[in-house]
Design a protein around this motif. Sequence first.
Motif, PDB file in Angstrom:
ATOM      1  N   PRO A  49      10.922 -44.404 -33.366  1.00 24.18           N
ATOM      2  CA  PRO A  49      11.204 -44.779 -31.970  1.00 24.18           C
ATOM      3  C   PRO A  49      11.827 -46.161 -31.800  1.00 24.18           C
ATOM      4  O   PRO A  49      12.455 -46.429 -30.777  1.00 24.18           O
ATOM      5  N   VAL A  50      11.628 -47.059 -32.785  1.00 24.81           N
ATOM      6  CA  VAL A  50      12.205 -48.416 -32.678  1.00 24.81           C
ATOM      7  C   VAL A  50      13.207 -48.665 -33.796  1.00 24.81           C
ATOM      8  O   VAL A  50      13.470 -49.817 -34.164  1.00 24.81           O
ATOM      9  N   LEU A  51      13.788 -47.594 -34.334  1.00 25.66           N
ATOM     10  CA  LEU A  51      14.719 -47.745 -35.460  1.00 25.66           C
ATOM     11  C   LEU A  51      15.903 -48.630 -35.093  1.00 25.66           C
ATOM     12  O   LEU A  51      16.327 -49.471 -35.898  1.00 25.66           O
ATOM     13  N   ALA A  52      16.439 -48.460 -33.891  1.00 26.96           N
ATOM     14  CA  ALA A  52      17.579 -49.287 -33.477  1.00 26.96           C
ATOM     15  C   ALA A  52      17.201 -50.759 -33.423  1.00 26.96           C
ATOM     16  O   ALA A  52      17.955 -51.637 -33.872  1.00 26.96           O
ATOM     17  N   GLU A  53      16.008 -51.058 -32.896  1.00 25.46           N
ATOM     18  CA  GLU A  53      15.564 -52.451 -32.793  1.00 25.46           C
ATOM     19  C   GLU A  53      15.279 -53.048 -34.177  1.00 25.46           C
ATOM     20  O   GLU A  53      15.606 -54.218 -34.435  1.00 25.46           O
ATOM     21  N   VAL A  54      14.656 -52.268 -35.059  1.00 26.10           N
ATOM     22  CA  VAL A  54      14.400 -52.745 -36.417  1.00 26.10           C
ATOM     23  C   VAL A  54      15.720 -53.017 -37.131  1.00 26.10           C
ATOM     24  O   VAL A  54      15.891 -54.050 -37.800  1.00 26.10           O
ATOM     25  N   SER A  55      16.674 -52.086 -37.005  1.00 24.61           N
ATOM     26  CA  SER A  55      17.976 -52.256 -37.655  1.00 24.61           C
ATOM     27  C   SER A  55      18.682 -53.501 -37.153  1.00 24.61           C
ATOM     28  O   SER A  55      19.241 -54.283 -37.941  1.00 24.61           O
ATOM     29  N   ASP A  56      18.655 -53.729 -35.846  1.00 25.60           N
ATOM     30  CA  ASP A  56      19.291 -54.920 -35.278  1.00 25.60           C
ATOM     31  C   ASP A  56      18.567 -56.196 -35.703  1.00 25.60           C
ATOM     32  O   ASP A  56      19.188 -57.191 -36.075  1.00 25.60           O
ATOM     33  N   GLY A  57      17.236 -56.155 -35.646  1.00 26.62           N
ATOM     34  CA  GLY A  57      16.456 -57.351 -35.949  1.00 26.62           C
ATOM     35  C   GLY A  57      16.563 -57.785 -37.394  1.00 26.62           C
ATOM     36  O   GLY A  57      16.481 -58.979 -37.703  1.00 26.62           O
ATOM     37  N   LEU A  58      16.759 -56.820 -38.305  1.00 32.64           N
ATOM     38  CA  LEU A  58      16.832 -57.141 -39.729  1.00 32.64           C
ATOM     39  C   LEU A  58      18.258 -57.049 -40.269  1.00 32.64           C
ATOM     40  O   LEU A  58      18.462 -57.154 -41.484  1.00 32.64           O
ATOM     41  N   ALA A  59      19.239 -56.858 -39.357  1.00 31.75           N
ATOM     42  CA  ALA A  59      20.641 -56.687 -39.772  1.00 31.75           C
ATOM     43  C   ALA A  59      20.754 -55.580 -40.818  1.00 31.75           C
ATOM     44  O   ALA A  59      21.395 -55.742 -41.859  1.00 31.75           O
ATOM     45  N   MET A  60      20.161 -54.451 -40.533  1.00 23.48           N
ATOM     46  CA  MET A  60      20.109 -53.332 -41.461  1.00 23.48           C
ATOM     47  C   MET A  60      21.252 -52.355 -41.164  1.00 23.48           C
ATOM     48  O   MET A  60      21.452 -51.961 -40.017  1.00 23.48           O
ATOM     49  N   SER A  61      22.000 -51.972 -42.174  1.00 18.51           N
ATOM     50  CA  SER A  61      23.107 -51.040 -41.997  1.00 18.51           C
ATOM     51  C   SER A  61      22.583 -49.633 -41.738  1.00 18.51           C
ATOM     52  O   SER A  61      21.395 -49.336 -41.947  1.00 18.51           O
ATOM     53  N   HIS A  62      23.495 -48.738 -41.296  1.00 16.97           N
ATOM     54  CA  HIS A  62      23.109 -47.342 -41.096  1.00 16.97           C
ATOM     55  C   HIS A  62      22.648 -46.704 -42.408  1.00 16.97           C
ATOM     56  O   HIS A  62      21.753 -45.861 -42.416  1.00 16.97           O
ATOM     57  N   THR A  63      23.272 -47.105 -43.507  1.00 16.71           N
ATOM     58  CA  THR A  63      22.880 -46.556 -44.809  1.00 16.71           C
ATOM     59  C   THR A  63      21.456 -46.952 -45.148  1.00 16.71           C
ATOM     60  O   THR A  63      20.643 -46.119 -45.576  1.00 16.71           O
ATOM     61  N   LEU A  64      21.116 -48.242 -44.951  1.00  9.68           N
ATOM     62  CA  LEU A  64      19.743 -48.676 -45.209  1.00  9.68           C
ATOM     63  C   LEU A  64      18.768 -48.028 -44.238  1.00  9.68           C
ATOM     64  O   LEU A  64      17.619 -47.712 -44.609  1.00  9.68           O
ATOM     65  N   ALA A  65      19.192 -47.815 -42.989  1.00  7.50           N
ATOM     66  CA  ALA A  65      18.330 -47.110 -42.039  1.00  7.50           C
ATOM     67  C   ALA A  65      18.061 -45.690 -42.527  1.00  7.50           C
ATOM     68  O   ALA A  65      16.944 -45.170 -42.378  1.00  7.50           O
ATOM     69  N   GLY A  66      19.077 -45.051 -43.115  1.00 10.42           N
ATOM     70  CA  GLY A  66      18.876 -43.729 -43.693  1.00 10.42           C
ATOM     71  C   GLY A  66      17.898 -43.749 -44.846  1.00 10.42           C
ATOM     72  O   GLY A  66      17.062 -42.856 -44.999  1.00 10.42           O
ATOM     73  N   VAL A  67      17.979 -44.804 -45.678  1.00  8.93           N
ATOM     74  CA  VAL A  67      17.014 -44.955 -46.771  1.00  8.93           C
ATOM     75  C   VAL A  67      15.600 -45.127 -46.202  1.00  8.93           C
ATOM     76  O   VAL A  67      14.635 -44.539 -46.705  1.00  8.93           O
ATOM     77  N   LEU A  68      15.489 -45.935 -45.141  1.00  6.65           N
ATOM     78  CA  LEU A  68      14.179 -46.168 -44.526  1.00  6.65           C
ATOM     79  C   LEU A  68      13.559 -44.872 -44.022  1.00  6.65           C
ATOM     80  O   LEU A  68      12.361 -44.635 -44.220  1.00  6.65           O
ATOM     81  N   THR A  69      14.350 -44.007 -43.394  1.00  6.73           N
ATOM     82  CA  THR A  69      13.802 -42.755 -42.884  1.00  6.73           C
ATOM     83  C   THR A  69      13.438 -41.783 -44.009  1.00  6.73           C
ATOM     84  O   THR A  69      12.661 -40.851 -43.795  1.00  6.73           O
ATOM     85  N   SER A  70      14.007 -42.007 -45.202  1.00  7.44           N
ATOM     86  CA  SER A  70      13.694 -41.138 -46.346  1.00  7.44           C
ATOM     87  C   SER A  70      12.512 -41.643 -47.163  1.00  7.44           C
ATOM     88  O   SER A  70      11.978 -40.909 -48.000  1.00  7.44           O
ATOM     89  N   LEU A  71      12.109 -42.901 -46.961  1.00  8.21           N
ATOM     90  CA  LEU A  71      11.034 -43.472 -47.768  1.00  8.21           C
ATOM     91  C   LEU A  71       9.728 -42.682 -47.726  1.00  8.21           C
ATOM     92  O   LEU A  71       9.052 -42.568 -48.754  1.00  8.21           O
ATOM     93  N   PRO A  72       9.299 -42.150 -46.554  1.00 12.53           N
ATOM     94  CA  PRO A  72       8.017 -41.434 -46.567  1.00 12.53           C
ATOM     95  C   PRO A  72       7.970 -40.301 -47.570  1.00 12.53           C
ATOM     96  O   PRO A  72       7.004 -40.162 -48.331  1.00 12.53           O
ATOM     97  N   VAL A  73       9.019 -39.475 -47.621  1.00 11.55           N
ATOM     98  CA  VAL A  73       8.981 -38.338 -48.536  1.00 11.55           C
ATOM     99  C   VAL A  73       9.157 -38.781 -49.975  1.00 11.55           C
ATOM    100  O   VAL A  73       8.610 -38.169 -50.898  1.00 11.55           O
ATOM    101  N   VAL A  74       9.912 -39.874 -50.216  1.00 11.83           N
ATOM    102  CA  VAL A  74      10.018 -40.409 -51.574  1.00 11.83           C
ATOM    103  C   VAL A  74       8.655 -40.906 -52.050  1.00 11.83           C
ATOM    104  O   VAL A  74       8.237 -40.644 -53.179  1.00 11.83           O
ATOM    105  N   ALA A  75       7.947 -41.612 -51.174  1.00 12.63           N
ATOM    106  CA  ALA A  75       6.617 -42.118 -51.523  1.00 12.63           C
ATOM    107  C   ALA A  75       5.640 -40.978 -51.776  1.00 12.63           C
ATOM    108  O   ALA A  75       4.862 -41.007 -52.737  1.00 12.63           O
ATOM    109  N   PHE A  76       5.665 -39.979 -50.912  1.00 12.26           N
ATOM    110  CA  PHE A  76       4.773 -38.834 -51.094  1.00 12.26           C
ATOM    111  C   PHE A  76       5.041 -38.143 -52.423  1.00 12.26           C
ATOM    112  O   PHE A  76       4.120 -37.706 -53.110  1.00 12.26           O
ATOM    113  N   ALA A  77       6.321 -38.033 -52.790  1.00 11.50           N
ATOM    114  CA  ALA A  77       6.668 -37.369 -54.046  1.00 11.50           C
ATOM    115  C   ALA A  77       6.207 -38.186 -55.244  1.00 11.50           C
ATOM    116  O   ALA A  77       5.621 -37.645 -56.195  1.00 11.50           O
ATOM    117  N   GLY A  78       6.467 -39.492 -55.214  1.00  9.44           N
ATOM    118  CA  GLY A  78       6.174 -40.316 -56.372  1.00  9.44           C
ATOM    119  C   GLY A  78       4.707 -40.669 -56.531  1.00  9.44           C
ATOM    120  O   GLY A  78       4.140 -40.546 -57.619  1.00  9.44           O
TER     121      GLY A  78
END
Length: 416
Positions: A49-78
């Motif tokens: 819900p605050v992805l846009a604000e987090v991306s702006d606040g941390l100067a995060m690119s769309h690619t890094l935002a995509g990585v961030l949204t994928s982290l939960p399943v990567v963590a669950f797998a590993g």
Amino acid sequence: MSDSPASRNGRRSFSDGRSGHRVSGNLLILGAIVMLALNLRPAAVSVGPVLAEVSDGLAMSHTLAGVLTSLPVVAFAGFGALAPGLARAVGVHRVTLLSLVVVAAGLGLRAVVDSPAAFLALSMVALAGMAAANVLLPSLVKLHFPDRVGAVTAIYTTALAIGLTGALTLTVPIADTYGGWRIGLGVWAIVALVAALPWLFMVGHDQHPDAEPHDIRLAQVARTRLGLAMALFFGLQSLQAYAVFGWFAQLWRDNGYSATHAGLLLGVVAAVSIPLSSWIPAAAARRTDQRGVLLAVMACYPVGYIGLILAPHSLAILWALLVGIGACTFPLILTMIGLRSRTPAGTAALSGFTQSAGYLLAAVGPFTVGAIYDATGGWTWPLAFLLALTVPQLLIGLYAAQPRFIEDELSRPVRS
């Protein structure tokens, strides 16, 4: 005596032989499981819900935002794959307590950093703890409530749905009220610390559910048809869910909704699972064959996705409800993990393999949705991608929903 050793251990774990102590012990265990379940999704979904604000606040690119949204399943797998072995070594209650402490530390620290890399790393820390506890929950239920798997699974999946809904709907209002997205995300660390308290009382009565002659390893499950089907089905349903929770707030914001209203719509997706998480596990446990329940739930996904392609704004609530019902394949497969195994060892091994391998597959979902969105500048093709994946999810789910047990297939592995 007809009870298995595992069942006897589960019933005696907080009892000195007197009925009153046994009842209070069972209530403590159930309360601890409910508190644990409440904390198994905020670390993963509160960012959406605050992805846009987090991306702006941390100067995060769309690619890094995509990585961030994928982290939960990567963590669950590993990290999920490590949980059964850790439980065997040091005890399931100790690992659960440690998992909640790790969740709280990761959530609290990531809310104060200024670097995208540090935010991603601490998010992974929090998600690692969540992943371990996530895998242990079905075996905790099988260990302590071997004759009430359906009922207790219904209770904890309902609690999980409440935690999910709360994280999706409250993060933006908390952020708006108390000064920004950092407070909105950091508050969930406090919730995790509170959930750790009952586990402090339980570590003195720890259990080693898989320390028995019939120990089952994840590699053995991986060589069975049922194990592969469960992992594939779990992976596809998780892919759908985390793509939805990671990106649909942005979808609705792009279609004219404010951040608050987009978060509320995402909360509708999650809130549907609260009543259904009470009904689906019990309904599934009453049947030897769960295909009818699966068909009823899965039929809602394609209707919701097609509706979002055609009328994403005007009928947003209806599509949110339908997608939310489709996402209730999650409490169904959690129940099936217990129903497709005969023993706590079988449940732990099937849960570990199903979730770790499944989440590895699911990791491509949120990132792919983000990449398609980035490439096309709209939501038609990302939604078409999710729509297409409902077909293999249904077919594989229908196979896994038929009555069979993982222990029976260990002697009949898949031929390479």
